[in-house]
Design a protein around this motif. Structure first.
Motif, PDB file in Angstrom:
ATOM      1  N   GLY A   1       0.795  -1.221   0.000  1.00  0.00           N
ATOM      2  CA  GLY A   1       0.000   0.000   0.000  1.00  0.00           C
ATOM      3  C   GLY A   1       0.824   1.266   0.000  1.00  0.00           C
ATOM      4  N   ASN A   2       2.051   1.219   0.496  1.00  0.00           N
ATOM      5  CA  ASN A   2       2.886   2.415   0.557  1.00  0.00           C
ATOM      6  C   ASN A   2       3.776   2.548  -0.671  1.00  0.00           C
ATOM      7  OD1 ASN A   2       4.802   0.480   0.950  1.00  0.00           O
ATOM      8  ND2 ASN A   2       5.397   1.136   3.000  1.00  0.00           N
ATOM      9  N   ASN A   3       3.475   1.787  -1.726  1.00  0.00           N
ATOM     10  CA  ASN A   3       4.207   1.807  -2.995  1.00  0.00           C
ATOM     11  C   ASN A   3       5.617   1.236  -2.909  1.00  0.00           C
ATOM     12  OD1 ASN A   3       2.025   2.831  -4.429  1.00  0.00           O
ATOM     13  ND2 ASN A   3       2.573   4.933  -3.901  1.00  0.00           N
ATOM     14  N   SER A   4       6.008   0.685  -1.780  1.00  0.00           N
ATOM     15  CA  SER A   4       7.282  -0.015  -1.679  1.00  0.00           C
ATOM     16  C   SER A   4       7.075  -1.441  -2.153  1.00  0.00           C
ATOM     17  CB  SER A   4       7.793  -0.059  -0.230  1.00  0.00           C
ATOM     18  OG  SER A   4       8.102   1.230   0.216  1.00  0.00           O
ATOM     19  N   ALA A   5       8.082  -1.986  -2.793  1.00  0.00           N
ATOM     20  CA  ALA A   5       7.982  -3.390  -3.186  1.00  0.00           C
ATOM     21  C   ALA A   5       7.958  -4.245  -1.926  1.00  0.00           C
ATOM     22  CB  ALA A   5       9.153  -3.780  -4.073  1.00  0.00           C
ATOM     23  N   ARG A   6       7.090  -5.223  -1.910  1.00  0.00           N
ATOM     24  CA  ARG A   6       6.991  -6.174  -0.796  1.00  0.00           C
ATOM     25  C   ARG A   6       7.459  -7.508  -1.339  1.00  0.00           C
ATOM     26  NH1 ARG A   6       3.417  -6.449   3.857  1.00  0.00           N
ATOM     27  NH2 ARG A   6       3.081  -8.626   4.419  1.00  0.00           N
ATOM     28  N   GLU A   7       8.494  -8.048  -0.743  1.00  0.00           N
ATOM     29  CA  GLU A   7       9.074  -9.302  -1.203  1.00  0.00           C
ATOM     30  C   GLU A   7       8.836 -10.379  -0.159  1.00  0.00           C
ATOM     31  OE1 GLU A   7      13.199  -8.588  -2.054  1.00  0.00           O
ATOM     32  OE2 GLU A   7      12.736  -6.694  -3.027  1.00  0.00           O
ATOM     33  N   HIS A   8       8.443 -11.550  -0.642  1.00  0.00           N
ATOM     34  CA  HIS A   8       8.187 -12.692   0.232  1.00  0.00           C
ATOM     35  C   HIS A   8       9.229 -13.759  -0.054  1.00  0.00           C
ATOM     36  CE1 HIS A   8       4.087 -11.380   1.380  1.00  0.00           C
ATOM     37  NE2 HIS A   8       4.168 -10.760   0.223  1.00  0.00           N
ATOM     38  N   VAL A   9       9.755 -14.371   1.006  1.00  0.00           N
ATOM     39  CA  VAL A   9      10.705 -15.470   0.884  1.00  0.00           C
ATOM     40  C   VAL A   9      10.070 -16.694   1.521  1.00  0.00           C
ATOM     41  CG1 VAL A   9      12.964 -16.341   1.607  1.00  0.00           C
ATOM     42  CG2 VAL A   9      12.693 -13.926   0.968  1.00  0.00           C
ATOM     43  N   SER A  10      10.128 -17.819   0.823  1.00  0.00           N
ATOM     44  CA  SER A  10       9.620 -19.086   1.342  1.00  0.00           C
ATOM     45  C   SER A  10      10.785 -19.999   1.687  1.00  0.00           C
ATOM     46  CB  SER A  10       8.740 -19.771   0.289  1.00  0.00           C
ATOM     47  OG  SER A  10       8.384 -21.064   0.731  1.00  0.00           O
ATOM     48  N   SER A  11      10.631 -20.761   2.761  1.00  0.00           N
ATOM     49  CA  SER A  11      11.630 -21.775   3.096  1.00  0.00           C
ATOM     50  C   SER A  11      11.179 -23.144   2.594  1.00  0.00           C
ATOM     51  CB  SER A  11      11.861 -21.828   4.608  1.00  0.00           C
ATOM     52  OG  SER A  11      10.677 -22.247   5.274  1.00  0.00           O
ATOM     53  N   GLY A  12       9.971 -23.202   2.033  1.00  0.00           N
ATOM     54  CA  GLY A  12       9.443 -24.470   1.566  1.00  0.00           C
ATOM     55  C   GLY A  12       8.687 -25.249   2.636  1.00  0.00           C
TER      56      GLY A  12
ATOM     57  N   ILE B   1      -0.894 -22.045   6.807  1.00  0.00           N
ATOM     58  CA  ILE B   1      -1.158 -20.993   7.788  1.00  0.00           C
ATOM     59  C   ILE B   1      -1.340 -19.644   7.094  1.00  0.00           C
ATOM     60  CG2 ILE B   1      -0.159 -19.714   9.736  1.00  0.00           C
ATOM     61  CD1 ILE B   1       1.227 -22.332  10.567  1.00  0.00           C
ATOM     62  N   GLY B   2      -0.659 -19.469   5.955  1.00  0.00           N
ATOM     63  CA  GLY B   2      -0.723 -18.200   5.238  1.00  0.00           C
ATOM     64  C   GLY B   2       0.352 -17.234   5.705  1.00  0.00           C
ATOM     65  N   PHE B   3       1.600 -17.686   5.735  1.00  0.00           N
ATOM     66  CA  PHE B   3       2.704 -16.813   6.132  1.00  0.00           C
ATOM     67  C   PHE B   3       3.902 -17.051   5.239  1.00  0.00           C
ATOM     68  CE2 PHE B   3       4.130 -20.587   8.334  1.00  0.00           C
ATOM     69  CZ  PHE B   3       5.506 -20.455   8.468  1.00  0.00           C
ATOM     70  N   SER B   4       4.857 -16.143   5.313  1.00  0.00           N
ATOM     71  CA  SER B   4       6.125 -16.261   4.593  1.00  0.00           C
ATOM     72  C   SER B   4       7.238 -16.411   5.604  1.00  0.00           C
ATOM     73  CB  SER B   4       6.393 -14.999   3.765  1.00  0.00           C
ATOM     74  OG  SER B   4       5.418 -14.853   2.767  1.00  0.00           O
ATOM     75  N   ARG B   5       8.299 -17.118   5.225  1.00  0.00           N
ATOM     76  CA  ARG B   5       9.457 -17.226   6.111  1.00  0.00           C
ATOM     77  C   ARG B   5      10.033 -15.842   6.372  1.00  0.00           C
ATOM     78  NH1 ARG B   5       9.877 -19.497   9.598  1.00  0.00           N
ATOM     79  NH2 ARG B   5       9.183 -21.314   8.455  1.00  0.00           N
ATOM     80  N   ALA B   6      10.084 -15.017   5.316  1.00  0.00           N
ATOM     81  CA  ALA B   6      10.589 -13.653   5.465  1.00  0.00           C
ATOM     82  C   ALA B   6       9.778 -12.715   4.590  1.00  0.00           C
ATOM     83  CB  ALA B   6      12.062 -13.582   5.078  1.00  0.00           C
ATOM     84  N   VAL B   7       9.689 -11.468   5.037  1.00  0.00           N
ATOM     85  CA  VAL B   7       9.066 -10.408   4.263  1.00  0.00           C
ATOM     86  C   VAL B   7      10.003  -9.216   4.306  1.00  0.00           C
ATOM     87  CG1 VAL B   7       7.113  -8.817   4.066  1.00  0.00           C
ATOM     88  CG2 VAL B   7       6.721 -11.189   4.785  1.00  0.00           C
TER      89      VAL B   7
END
Length: 146
Positions: A7-18, A25-31
């Motif tokens: 929403g703040n126009n910053s890129a949001r990156e998601h990292v998965s650990s697999g 659950i609906g989460f990412s290892r890192a954001v």
């Protein structure tokens, strides 16, 4: 790494650990948003899906950090960027075992750190989980605010 616009126009990156729990659950290892990186509570899960080091707080903490630090790097951050760690244990009297693994990685970085006792985790074999927050130094890893 998966990208989207926040929403703040910053890129949001998601990292998965697999982990099979991430989509369930609906989460990412890192954001990562801008220079900020948050690593989710990370449990001592092996590549085979089994708990690493049952009964061994130190071995479990090492595994948690291995997973979390891999996600940190994938998000474009380094150990030197870590500003805070959270150590959650099911038996706080064993904090020194987890602290040994923490000190092996962070003795030179010295982030803010909290140790807390929790009643239990999703898997009763897990004795520890870790969380990490980082702020990527300006000019490193891209995605800094303009």
């Amino acid at each position: 790494m998966e990208n989207e616009t926040a929403g703040n126009n910053s890129a949001r990156e998601h990292v998965s650990s697999g982990s099979p729990l991430e989509p369930r659950i609906g989460f990412s290892r890192a954001v990562r948003v801008g220079a900020h990186v948050a690593i989710a509570g990370t449990a001592p899960i092996g590549e085979d899906g089994a708990t690493v080091g049952p009964g061994d707080v130190y071995a479990q903490t090492v595994r948690c950090f291995d997973i979390a630090l891999r996600a940190l790097a994938e998000a474009g951050a380094s150990l030197a960027d870590v500003t805070r760690t959270r150590m959650m244990l099911t038996d706080i009297t064993r904090w020194e075992e987890a602290a040994r693994a923490h000190g092996e990685r962070f003795a030179d970085v010295r982030p803010a750190c909290t140790f807390v006792e929790v009643s239990r985790f999703i898997d009763p074999e897990w004795l520890v989980e870790v969380e990490i927050d980082a702020v990527v130094a300006a000019g490193a890893g891209g995605n800094e605010p303009a």
